[in-house]
Design a protein around this motif. Structure first.
Motif, PDB file in Angstrom:
ATOM      1  N   PRO A 296      44.324 -11.819 -82.432  1.00 57.87           N
ATOM      2  CA  PRO A 296      44.962 -10.646 -83.207  1.00 57.87           C
ATOM      3  C   PRO A 296      46.081 -10.529 -82.554  1.00 57.87           C
ATOM      4  O   PRO A 296      46.373 -10.707 -81.417  1.00 57.87           O
ATOM      5  CB  PRO A 296      43.994  -9.831 -82.805  1.00 57.87           C
ATOM      6  N   ALA A 297      47.157  -9.774 -83.781  1.00 59.13           N
ATOM      7  CA  ALA A 297      48.132  -9.592 -83.397  1.00 59.13           C
ATOM      8  C   ALA A 297      48.382  -8.371 -82.262  1.00 59.13           C
ATOM      9  O   ALA A 297      47.310  -7.988 -82.555  1.00 59.13           O
ATOM     10  CB  ALA A 297      48.804  -9.124 -84.261  1.00 59.13           C
ATOM     11  N   LYS A 298      49.266  -8.551 -81.546  1.00 52.39           N
ATOM     12  CA  LYS A 298      49.730  -7.286 -80.592  1.00 52.39           C
ATOM     13  C   LYS A 298      50.146  -6.193 -80.314  1.00 52.39           C
ATOM     14  O   LYS A 298      50.688  -5.329 -80.405  1.00 52.39           O
ATOM     15  CB  LYS A 298      50.146  -7.832 -79.180  1.00 52.39           C
ATOM     16  N   SER A 299      50.941  -6.187 -81.760  1.00 54.51           N
ATOM     17  CA  SER A 299      51.900  -5.947 -81.990  1.00 54.51           C
ATOM     18  C   SER A 299      52.028  -5.718 -83.565  1.00 54.51           C
ATOM     19  O   SER A 299      52.151  -6.252 -83.978  1.00 54.51           O
ATOM     20  CB  SER A 299      53.268  -5.335 -81.148  1.00 54.51           C
TER      21      SER A 299
ATOM     22  N   LYS B 215      45.451   0.176 -87.288  1.00 55.97           N
ATOM     23  CA  LYS B 215      45.462   0.771 -86.579  1.00 55.97           C
ATOM     24  C   LYS B 215      45.470   1.171 -84.933  1.00 55.97           C
ATOM     25  O   LYS B 215      44.238   0.368 -84.502  1.00 55.97           O
ATOM     26  CB  LYS B 215      44.897   1.839 -86.886  1.00 55.97           C
ATOM     27  N   GLY B 216      46.282   1.943 -84.252  1.00 56.27           N
ATOM     28  CA  GLY B 216      46.539   2.310 -82.511  1.00 56.27           C
ATOM     29  C   GLY B 216      46.944   0.671 -82.095  1.00 56.27           C
ATOM     30  O   GLY B 216      47.226   0.771 -80.840  1.00 56.27           O
ATOM     31  N   LYS B 217      48.099  -0.469 -83.081  1.00 53.40           N
ATOM     32  CA  LYS B 217      48.516  -1.587 -81.998  1.00 53.40           C
ATOM     33  C   LYS B 217      50.703  -0.661 -82.072  1.00 53.40           C
ATOM     34  O   LYS B 217      50.334   0.195 -82.884  1.00 53.40           O
ATOM     35  CB  LYS B 217      49.028  -2.230 -82.986  1.00 53.40           C
ATOM     36  N   PRO B 218      50.647  -1.004 -81.042  1.00 58.88           N
ATOM     37  CA  PRO B 218      52.490  -0.333 -81.030  1.00 58.88           C
ATOM     38  C   PRO B 218      52.867  -0.670 -82.175  1.00 58.88           C
ATOM     39  O   PRO B 218      52.880  -2.014 -82.689  1.00 58.88           O
ATOM     40  CB  PRO B 218      51.864  -0.342 -79.578  1.00 58.88           C
ATOM     41  N   ASP B 219      53.939  -0.407 -81.754  1.00 67.04           N
ATOM     42  CA  ASP B 219      55.643  -1.013 -82.742  1.00 67.04           C
ATOM     43  C   ASP B 219      55.969  -2.000 -82.242  1.00 67.04           C
ATOM     44  O   ASP B 219      56.099  -3.070 -83.253  1.00 67.04           O
ATOM     45  CB  ASP B 219      56.555  -0.466 -82.523  1.00 67.04           C
ATOM     46  N   HIS B 220      56.001  -3.087 -80.929  1.00 66.77           N
ATOM     47  CA  HIS B 220      56.026  -3.474 -80.612  1.00 66.77           C
ATOM     48  C   HIS B 220      55.494  -3.795 -78.748  1.00 66.77           C
ATOM     49  O   HIS B 220      55.507  -3.055 -78.222  1.00 66.77           O
ATOM     50  CB  HIS B 220      58.275  -3.632 -80.007  1.00 66.77           C
ATOM     51  N   ALA B 221      55.496  -4.820 -78.236  1.00 68.57           N
ATOM     52  CA  ALA B 221      54.040  -5.415 -77.404  1.00 68.57           C
ATOM     53  C   ALA B 221      55.094  -5.145 -76.206  1.00 68.57           C
ATOM     54  O   ALA B 221      55.877  -5.378 -76.029  1.00 68.57           O
ATOM     55  CB  ALA B 221      53.661  -6.790 -77.335  1.00 68.57           C
ATOM     56  N   THR B 222      54.373  -4.548 -75.474  1.00 70.88           N
ATOM     57  CA  THR B 222      55.418  -4.616 -73.935  1.00 70.88           C
ATOM     58  C   THR B 222      55.243  -5.892 -73.318  1.00 70.88           C
ATOM     59  O   THR B 222      54.293  -6.667 -73.439  1.00 70.88           O
ATOM     60  CB  THR B 222      54.791  -3.160 -73.137  1.00 70.88           C
ATOM     61  N   LYS B 223      55.839  -6.111 -72.074  1.00 73.72           N
ATOM     62  CA  LYS B 223      56.267  -7.331 -71.967  1.00 73.72           C
ATOM     63  C   LYS B 223      55.777  -7.495 -70.698  1.00 73.72           C
ATOM     64  O   LYS B 223      55.815  -6.017 -69.900  1.00 73.72           O
ATOM     65  CB  LYS B 223      57.656  -8.052 -71.504  1.00 73.72           C
ATOM     66  N   SER B 224      54.972  -8.858 -70.653  1.00 73.22           N
ATOM     67  CA  SER B 224      54.553  -8.197 -68.994  1.00 73.22           C
ATOM     68  C   SER B 224      55.075  -9.070 -68.286  1.00 73.22           C
ATOM     69  O   SER B 224      55.189 -10.212 -68.516  1.00 73.22           O
ATOM     70  CB  SER B 224      52.423  -8.308 -69.106  1.00 73.22           C
ATOM     71  N   GLY B 225      55.220  -8.702 -66.763  1.00 74.57           N
ATOM     72  CA  GLY B 225      55.492 -10.052 -65.982  1.00 74.57           C
ATOM     73  C   GLY B 225      55.099 -10.635 -64.918  1.00 74.57           C
ATOM     74  O   GLY B 225      55.474 -11.635 -64.514  1.00 74.57           O
TER      75      GLY B 225
END
Length: 63
Positions: free
Chosen positions: A2-5, A53-63
């Motif tokens: 699934p797409a993350k954003s 529904k419930g997806k952020p506009d952009h995914a956050t980068k995880s370090g």
């Protein structure tokens, strides 16, 4: 997968449209162009068909 954003889903949709001939490949930019080159139609369809529904506009980068 699934797409993350919403942005990832939108890019996958544009790449899928180009794969199916609905859009010119030369019109693709950035992530959608990369997805077009590296993913098959099934993978793009899986990403593009993710519920928004419930997806952020952009995914956050995880370090």
């Amino acid at each position: 997968m699934p797409a993350k954003s919403k942005a990832q889903q939108k890019a996958a949709g544009a790449a899928l449209s180009a794969k199916r001939g609905g859009q010119k490949v030369s019109d693709l930019q950035g992530a959608s162009q990369s997805m077009y080159k590296s993913m098959n139609e099934k993978q793009l369809d899986d990403l593009a068909s993710t519920k928004r529904k419930g997806k952020p506009d952009h995914a956050t980068k995880s370090g």
